[in-house]
Design an enzyme around this catalytic site. Structure first.
Site, PDB file in Angstrom:
ATOM      1  N   CYS A  67       0.874  -1.272  -0.111  1.00 37.03           N
ATOM      2  CA  CYS A  67      -0.046   0.083  -0.109  1.00 37.03           C
ATOM      3  C   CYS A  67       0.789   1.250   0.072  1.00 37.03           C
ATOM      4  CB  CYS A  67      -0.795   0.190   1.170  1.00 37.03           C
ATOM      5  SG  CYS A  67      -1.974  -1.272   1.208  1.00 37.03           S
TER       6      CYS A  67
ATOM      7  N   ARG B 116       3.753  -0.521  -4.836  1.00 39.19           N
ATOM      8  CA  ARG B 116       3.246  -0.820  -3.452  1.00 39.19           C
ATOM      9  C   ARG B 116       2.231  -1.727  -3.341  1.00 39.19           C
ATOM     10  NH1 ARG B 116       6.803   1.800   0.125  1.00 39.19           N
ATOM     11  NH2 ARG B 116       5.314   1.017   1.849  1.00 39.19           N
TER      12      ARG B 116
ATOM     13  N   TRP C 102      -2.816  -2.818  -1.780  1.00 39.33           N
ATOM     14  CA  TRP C 102      -2.507  -4.197  -1.879  1.00 39.33           C
ATOM     15  C   TRP C 102      -3.259  -4.911  -0.724  1.00 39.33           C
ATOM     16  CZ3 TRP C 102      -0.013  -8.251   0.764  1.00 39.33           C
ATOM     17  CH2 TRP C 102       0.283  -9.456   0.087  1.00 39.33           C
TER      18      TRP C 102
ATOM     19  N   ASN D 288      -1.480   2.417   5.810  1.00 39.73           N
ATOM     20  CA  ASN D 288      -0.693   1.249   5.392  1.00 39.73           C
ATOM     21  C   ASN D 288      -0.134   0.511   6.354  1.00 39.73           C
ATOM     22  OD1 ASN D 288       1.375  -0.257   4.059  1.00 39.73           O
ATOM     23  ND2 ASN D 288       2.965   1.149   4.029  1.00 39.73           N
ATOM     24  N   GLY D 289      -0.369  -0.829   6.473  1.00 42.52           N
ATOM     25  CA  GLY D 289      -0.059  -1.590   7.520  1.00 42.52           C
ATOM     26  C   GLY D 289      -1.132  -2.514   7.862  1.00 42.52           C
TER      27      GLY D 289
ATOM     28  N   GLU E  10      17.561 -17.365  -8.588  1.00 45.04           N
ATOM     29  CA  GLU E  10      16.935 -15.996  -8.948  1.00 45.04           C
ATOM     30  C   GLU E  10      16.386 -15.920 -10.497  1.00 45.04           C
ATOM     31  OE1 GLU E  10      16.515 -13.417  -7.330  1.00 45.04           O
ATOM     32  OE2 GLU E  10      16.258 -11.833  -8.781  1.00 45.04           O
TER      33      GLU E  10
ATOM     34  N   LYS F 219      12.483 -14.723 -11.152  1.00 43.15           N
ATOM     35  CA  LYS F 219      12.353 -13.636 -12.112  1.00 43.15           C
ATOM     36  C   LYS F 219      10.980 -14.027 -13.224  1.00 43.15           C
ATOM     37  CE  LYS F 219      13.632 -11.324 -10.477  1.00 43.15           C
ATOM     38  NZ  LYS F 219      14.114 -10.581  -9.273  1.00 43.15           N
TER      39      LYS F 219
ATOM     40  N   GLU G 196       7.389 -14.752 -11.368  1.00 36.72           N
ATOM     41  CA  GLU G 196       6.940 -13.597 -11.009  1.00 36.72           C
ATOM     42  C   GLU G 196       6.344 -12.689 -12.084  1.00 36.72           C
ATOM     43  OE1 GLU G 196       8.788 -10.849  -8.378  1.00 36.72           O
ATOM     44  OE2 GLU G 196      10.728 -11.102  -9.395  1.00 36.72           O
TER      45      GLU G 196
ATOM     46  N   HIS H 246      17.625 -36.439  -7.822  1.00 36.60           N
ATOM     47  CA  HIS H 246      17.209 -36.930  -6.529  1.00 36.60           C
ATOM     48  C   HIS H 246      15.678 -36.538  -6.337  1.00 36.60           C
ATOM     49  CE1 HIS H 246      20.932 -37.614  -5.010  1.00 36.60           C
ATOM     50  NE2 HIS H 246      21.333 -36.614  -5.397  1.00 36.60           N
TER      51      HIS H 246
ATOM     52  N   LYS I 169       5.707  -4.477  -4.408  1.00 31.90           N
ATOM     53  CA  LYS I 169       7.187  -4.409  -4.143  1.00 31.90           C
ATOM     54  C   LYS I 169       7.834  -4.210  -2.730  1.00 31.90           C
ATOM     55  CE  LYS I 169      11.294  -2.484  -6.391  1.00 31.90           C
ATOM     56  NZ  LYS I 169      11.640  -3.738  -7.096  1.00 31.90           N
TER      57      LYS I 169
HETATM   58  C1  F6R Z   1      11.495 -10.431  -6.626  1.00 35.82           C
HETATM   59  C2  F6R Z   1      11.771  -9.573  -5.481  1.00 35.82           C
HETATM   60  C3  F6R Z   1      11.245  -9.806  -4.194  1.00 35.82           C
HETATM   61  C4  F6R Z   1      12.282  -8.792  -3.096  1.00 35.82           C
HETATM   62  C5  F6R Z   1      11.858  -9.307  -1.673  1.00 35.82           C
HETATM   63  C6  F6R Z   1      12.781  -8.467  -0.814  1.00 35.82           C
HETATM   64  O1  F6R Z   1      11.990  -9.806  -7.745  1.00 35.82           O
HETATM   65  O2  F6R Z   1      11.703  -8.397  -5.613  1.00 35.82           O
HETATM   66  O3  F6R Z   1      11.619 -10.851  -3.947  1.00 35.82           O
HETATM   67  O4  F6R Z   1      13.410  -9.240  -3.332  1.00 35.82           O
HETATM   68  O5  F6R Z   1      10.389  -9.028  -1.520  1.00 35.82           O
HETATM   69  O6  F6R Z   1      12.425  -7.182  -0.985  1.00 35.82           O
HETATM   70  P1  F6R Z   1      13.536  -6.324  -0.138  1.00 35.82           P
HETATM   71  O7  F6R Z   1      14.816  -6.515  -0.898  1.00 35.82           O
HETATM   72  O8  F6R Z   1      12.886  -4.749  -0.548  1.00 35.82           O
HETATM   73  O9  F6R Z   1      13.770  -6.581   1.295  1.00 35.82           O
END
Ligand code: F6R
Length: 580
Positions: free
Chosen positions: A2, A27, A71, A97-98, A453, A457, A460, A476, A575
């Site tokens: 949010c 957000r 969100w 937000n929270g 990673e 990517k 998501e 395995h 994010k």
């Molecule tokens: C994936 C992504 C998330 C963040 C995770 C941690 O592309 O962006 O997996 O890496 O939410 O976020 P931070 O680094 O802000 O703690």
């Protein structure tokens, strides 16, 4: 999760708030709303993205207002559950937000006292609590209301006929923008860029008032002075700059980001106590955790210091015995699980080190020492340049802990290696991934976290199910899933694991899996056994690791675009994950 924005000044509040919320959409983006006071309270809120439905919100008049992009945590995304939430009289508007953890009990009590609720959210209790305490003094009413709240909040409140915004913070980020004859409040600085460079980061327990005369901060009721800090992020950094998506723009920024970050960490950046710890525990989430795993491999082999990498979401509940230092990695500096882990480490009296991208973020206030990435604002939900910037900090850290390793010199070519892979045609690899329902990413050693990673990517943003594995682990169990319909992306750079990777690839090939192989340019042996070969420059292993990360970002991006996905704002995500 949010985003919130408040404005009081001489412009149209709705215009400033709508523009600001669009910058905060990363957000959360399932619904939005704006309330302005002119002097009557006018509210517009609805389900959907503000970037697609902002027109009506901009029609609200007045130069004072608050807004929210959501969100969902409590209550489905809907018009009713969108913020702002109002009290029974419709004169008090709240954005939040929270999470208010005790909202069920509060709702029950407020209903018994005659309040009518219109939403399923945890936030609405705040509006009704303020209503009960309000006798014309909005600050006092908000101060009284928040004494009942358990959980986390960044709140902005405005009331009809009242030329004031009251802001309060506990465990959710909130920053004030100090302009000329105008004041702002927001979840982070991005909505302020272009209006003011003067910002004030509020602390937990702070309550601030913004009115025509100025701004004041109170900490648990006592007036306090908070320093004005200077933010030099350029307005261009929050624009797409001709790219179709923020993600692509951010991918292309990486040569500079790597260079700036790597050179931004100097011997002076790291106090002595962090140089030769007996042990290091790294805690992070998502992509930041993957960067932490790279650090584990690199630091253990180079500095011979034991490193444990832990997930933030687990650490709080299953804390291992702690020795040495605890290091948290977080792009946003606001991830709730990472912050909880950091607080726990402090409770154990461990020296704490944070790595973050955001000046003034909560993590910087809690950790004993902070190292900054220099990635600039990352708007797209998927981490790209922040991941590479984390690698830059972590590699420099290893270099500082073990100066004889010569890492610094080896990484000089990293920017040109990134440049090189950015221009590569990966169309054939995209064609293999696009129709797939399942993908595997495999690597060994340092390249295992990069496989994790790459898979994260891909899943998501393209919504294709992708799993990262240590290449040796596939037999395995997961081998049962291999067929001509499950492509494998194999990371095969020269080094100790090269020959065994080639054997692993042949085993997968024997199960008919199409292989996209990533390896050093001109590697004939690899070229001969894979279906599509994606070259990375012949270079130091760490340079190849960075180049491979960038190539995998491109693969995810181009596959998602080919599938018509919402690349910058994938479904169900946000994010900044500020709830546990
Ligand atoms: C994936 C992504 C998330 C963040 C995770 C941690 O592309 O962006 O997996 O890496 O939410 O976020 P931070 O680094 O802000 O703690």
């Amino acid at each position: 999760m949010c985003g919130i924005v408040g404005y009081i000044g001489f412009r149209s509040a709705a215009d400033v708030i709508v523009e600001g919320l669009q910058k905060l959409e990363y957000r959360g983006y399932d619904s939005f709303g704006v309330a302005t006071s002119n002097p009557h309270l006018a509210v517009y809120k609805c389900e959907g993205k503000i970037s697609e439905k902002f027109e009506k919100a901009r029609e609200l008049h007045g130069s004072i207002g608050v807004g929210h992009t959501r969100w969902a945590t409590h209550g489905v995304p809907s018009d009713r559950n969108a913020h702002p939430h109002l009290d029974c009289t419709g004169r008090i508007a709240v954005v939040h937000n929270g999470i208010i953890e005790n909202y069920s009990a509060l709702t029950r009590e407020l209903k018994e006292r005659g309040h009518t609720f219109l939403s399923e959210t945890d936030t609405e209790v705040v509006a009704h609590l303020i209503e009960e305490a309000y006798d014309g003094d909005l600050r006092a009413a908000v101060a009284q209301a928040i004494t009942h709240l358990k959980g986390s909040y960044a709140l902005l409140v405005t009331a009809e006929g009242h030329e004031e915004i009251v802001a309060a913070r506990d465990s959710s980020p909130l920053v004030l923008g100090i302009g000329d004859q105008e004041l702002f409040a927001a979840s982070d600085v991005t909505p302020l860029i272009g209006y003011t460079e003067r910002v004030v980061y509020l602390d937990d327990g702070d309550l601030a008032t913004l009115d025509r005369e100025g701004w004041h901060v109170y900490h648990h009721g006592t007036p306090v002075k908070r320093a004005i800090e200077h933010v030099d992020w350029d307005v261009e950094t929050v624009r797409k700059g001709g790219f179709p998506h923020y993600m692509l723009k951010e991918i292309f920024e990486q040569p500079k980001v790597f260079y700036d970050t790597f050179h931004g960490i100097t011997p002076e950046s790291l106090p002595e106590r962090y140089r030769r710890p007996s042990e290091i525990t790294v805690v992070a989430c998502g992509s930041s955790y993957h960067a932490g795993l790279v650090f584990k491999y690199l630091c253990e082999s180079t500095c011979r210091i034991p490193v444990r990498a832990e997930l933030g979401s687990e650490f709080k509940y299953f804390t291992p015995p702690l020795k040495g230092i605890v290091m948290v990695i977080t792009q946003s500096g606001e991830t709730a699980d990472t912050l909880a882990a950091l607080k726990k480490a402090k409770a154990y009296n461990c020296p704490t080190l944070a790595i973050t991208n955001v000046l003034g973020s909560t993590v910087t206030r809690i950790a004993d020492h902070t190292l900054y990435m220099r990635a600039g604002p990352e708007i797209s939900v998927a981490a790209t340049k922040s991941f590479v910037a984390q690698l830059a900090v972590l590699m420099q850290l290893v270099n500082l802990m073990s100066p004889k390793s010569g890492l610094s010199g080896s990484l000089e070519r990293a920017n040109s290696a990134i440049d090189e892979v950015l221009l590569q045609d990966i169309g054939r690899a995209v064609e293999i991934c696009r129709p797939a329902e399942h993908l595997f990413y495999v690597g060994r050693g340092l390249f295992y976290p990069i496989a994790l990673e790459g898979a994260l990517k891909m899943k998501e943003i393209s919504y294709i199910h992708a799993e990262g594995y240590a290449a040796g682990e596939l037999k395995h169990g997961p081998f049962a899933l291999l067929s001509e319909e499950t492509p494998v992306v194999a990371l095969c750079s020269p080094g100790d694991t090269y020959s065994i990777m080639l054997s692993n690839i042949k085993e997968m090939k024997a199960r008919k899996a199409p292989i996209i192989g990533i390896g050093a340019r001109g590697d004939r042996e690899l070229i001969d056994i894979v279906d599509v070969f994606l070259p990375i420059p012949e270079s130091h292993e760490l340079v190849q690791l960075i180049a491979t990360s960038v190539l995998l970002q491109q693969l995810a991006y181009q596959t998602a675009v080919a599938l018509g996905r919402d690349v910058d704002q994938p479904r169900n995500l946000a994010k900044s994950v500020t709830v546990e």
